[in-house]
Write an enzyme that holds these catalytic residues in place. Structure first.
Site, short mmCIF file in Angstrom:
data_model
loop_
_atom_site.label_atom_id
_atom_site.label_comp_id
_atom_site.label_asym_id
_atom_site.label_seq_id
_atom_site.Cartn_x
_atom_site.Cartn_y
_atom_site.Cartn_z
N SER A 133 13.36 15.69 2.58
CA SER A 133 14.63 15.07 2.95
C SER A 133 14.47 13.63 3.42
O SER A 133 15.37 12.81 3.21
CB SER A 133 15.29 15.89 4.06
OG SER A 133 14.42 16.02 5.18
N MET A 187 -2.52 9.44 6.47
CA MET A 187 -3.37 10.32 7.26
C MET A 187 -4.39 10.98 6.35
O MET A 187 -4.23 10.99 5.11
CB MET A 187 -2.52 11.38 7.96
CG MET A 187 -1.83 12.36 7.03
SD MET A 187 -0.37 13.14 7.74
CE MET A 187 0.87 11.86 7.42
N MET A 228 -5.34 17.04 4.03
CA MET A 228 -5.72 18.40 4.39
C MET A 228 -5.69 19.25 3.12
O MET A 228 -4.68 19.28 2.42
CB MET A 228 -4.78 18.98 5.45
CG MET A 228 -4.62 18.09 6.69
SD MET A 228 -6.17 17.69 7.51
CE MET A 228 -6.48 19.21 8.42
N ASP A 272 9.56 21.96 13.60
CA ASP A 272 9.95 22.20 12.20
C ASP A 272 9.27 23.49 11.74
O ASP A 272 8.04 23.54 11.63
CB ASP A 272 9.52 21.02 11.33
CG ASP A 272 10.07 21.14 9.91
OD1 ASP A 272 10.49 22.24 9.51
OD2 ASP A 272 10.06 20.13 9.19
N ASN A 303 4.34 23.71 6.36
CA ASN A 303 3.64 22.93 7.38
C ASN A 303 2.41 23.66 7.93
O ASN A 303 1.68 23.10 8.74
CB ASN A 303 4.58 22.61 8.55
CG ASN A 303 5.68 21.64 8.16
OD1 ASN A 303 5.52 20.86 7.23
ND2 ASN A 303 6.79 21.68 8.87
N ASP A 318 3.14 17.66 9.76
CA ASP A 318 4.53 17.22 9.98
C ASP A 318 4.97 17.32 11.45
O ASP A 318 5.52 18.33 11.89
CB ASP A 318 5.49 18.01 9.10
CG ASP A 318 6.80 17.27 8.89
OD1 ASP A 318 7.04 16.29 9.63
OD2 ASP A 318 7.57 17.66 8.00
#
Length: 446
Positions: free
Chosen positions: A139, A249, A252, A292, A297, A311
């Site tokens: 979003s 970043m 991952m 969130d 996530n 996030d």
């Protein structure tokens, strides 16, 4: 995913909302004529609960516009989709489920403009590789992968859509007018409060400087104890490749927990246990929560046996007075102390003391049901895969939506969204969790 330019000016975004409203009005008129001339179509449409406004054509208009506009409209839809939306009309549930993880991405020219503005015209020199195609579009922004030129580290580059931050208020105002005029949502949802909460959280999520600080704070918390660092891992912020609308970043490499093939029961139990434990730690021990609940996530890296957390844009603290009373509600629910639950619910602002008996019973019943995994009478190992909590809480929702006299406290919009997300994730994984002992360890048993 589809590529489309993000409408970045307020005038451009207002035009798209106006076009959506006009299109839905014409769609409703067309559907009215269609049903008047075809009894079979009418019965088919009414059986799906679509009504004139939410006919199939208008549903497509809404999904397409939300995906193209991104920003506040799409985020509000995603926020609602993580509530228990079973009390909403089926077409609304369909729209929310479709926009939950759906967004167009920016074309290269618009993306490069954001990168140049934040990192300078020679931004490409920061990366020895840069993926032209995003790996995700949400979003607020989209995510690319790359390799940091200075260290050779693989990185994720989060790029915010232009105009999203400055259009939050106008977008939500336009959306509120549209939803109010079409009466698509129940009155008891308190749309104005939901939108006010969305406005606050969206402002946080659009502030990548704030997000970088929150992410660093979480990293420091995790690193402070082997009990945390042996279980969780977070990406490292790369300041020299970040800016107000760009956040870079370390990458991952785990997989979203609900997408991992052939999870063993041991893995399912571990993932559910640690994600639920994380929620309690965030509320009680750290008083700092990543709110969130999007399941994407939470990644699991089988090579390191760690859960990777992503996030942190909507991270927040809660007032200590609120947390103290909230924890006392949970403690009272563990032992079935309904008078204390009622009194604290009034103090917290869930109730005003003038509720009908049916509303009071629904409120108390939902809290007692949600607290079952932690209850003094619960099994030592709570099997979320066989739980009926979700279905029983759903049964209370229509009464609470219909008879609630005041909106819930502001803090609970994000807190309950995260907690319910953790419960639903445990159920989705079929996790078996020693929830009662976990509660006693973190919160205290009395």
């Amino acid at each position: 995913m589809n590529a489309s330019p993000v409408p970045s000016s307020r005038l451009d975004r207002l035009f798209h909302y106006g076009s959506l409203a006009a299109g839905m009005t014409l769609g409703a008129l067309s559907e009215s004529v269609k049903r008047a001339t075809s009894s079979s179509d009418s019965s088919s449409s009414s059986s799906t609960g679509g009504g004139l406004v939410l006919n199939p054509q208008n549903i497509e208009r809404l999904v397409k516009t939300l995906s193209k506009m991104r920003g506040a409209a799409l985020k509000l839809g995603q926020m609602l989709s993580f509530q228990d939306s079973s009390f909403l009309p089926p077409p609304i549930q369909l729209i929310l489920s479709r926009v939950q993880n759906q967004a167009d991405y920016m074309p290269p020219s618009q993306r490069d403009s954001v990168l140049s503005l934040n990192l300078g015209p020679n931004w490409r020199s920061l990366f020895s590789t840069f993926s032209e195609q995003p790996i995700a579009a949400a979003s607020i922004g989209q995510v690319h992968t790359g390799t940091l030129a200075s260290t050779g580290q693989k990185v994720a580059i989060k790029i915010q859509y232009p105009g999203v931050a400055t259009s939050i208020s106008s977008d939500l105002n336009n959306l509120s007018i549209l939803l109010t005029a079409t009466r698509l949502l129940p009155k008891g949802l308190y749309l104005d409060k939901t939108i006010a909460n969305a406005r606050t959280e969206l402002a946080w999520e659009c502030d990548y400087v704030r997000e970088a600080k929150a992410q660093t704070r979480f990293s420091e918390i995790i690193a402070s104890s082997p009990d945390y660092s042996n279980i969780f891992a977070l990406p490292e912020v790369i300041p020299e490749a970040s800016g107000p609308q760009v956040l870079t970043m370390t990458f991952m490499s785990g997989t979203p927990v609900v997408q991992i093939p052939n999870l063993t029961q041991t893995e399912r139990d571990m993932l559910g246990t640690q994600i639920l434990r994380l929620c309690l730690l965030e509320i009680i021990s750290w008083n700092f929560m990543q709110t969130d609940p999007n399941w994407s996530n939470f990644l699991y890296n089988r090579k390191t046996s760690k859960i990777e957390l992503l996030d942190f844009g909507a991270s927040r603290e809660f007032p200590k007075s609120f947390i103290d009373d909230y924890v006392n509600v949970l403690k009272a629910a563990r032992v079935g102390d309904t008078p204390t639950i009622r009194d604290l619910s009034i103090k917290l602002g869930y109730l005003n003391g003038l509720e009908s008996q049916s509303m009071l019973e629904a409120h108390l019943g939902s809290i007692l049901t949600l607290a079952e995994p932690f209850s003094m009478n619960a099994e030592e190992v709570y099997d979320f895969g066989r739980q009926t909590v979700t279905e029983r809480v759903k049964a209370y929702i229509p009464t609470m939506v219909r008879e609630r006299l005041k909106p819930p406290p502001e803090e609970t919009y994000s807190l309950h969204r995260k907690l319910s997300g953790a419960f639903l994730l445990c159920a989705r994984l079929g996790s078996r969790v020693k929830a009662k002992a976990m509660f006693e360890e973190i919160v205290g048993g009395n």
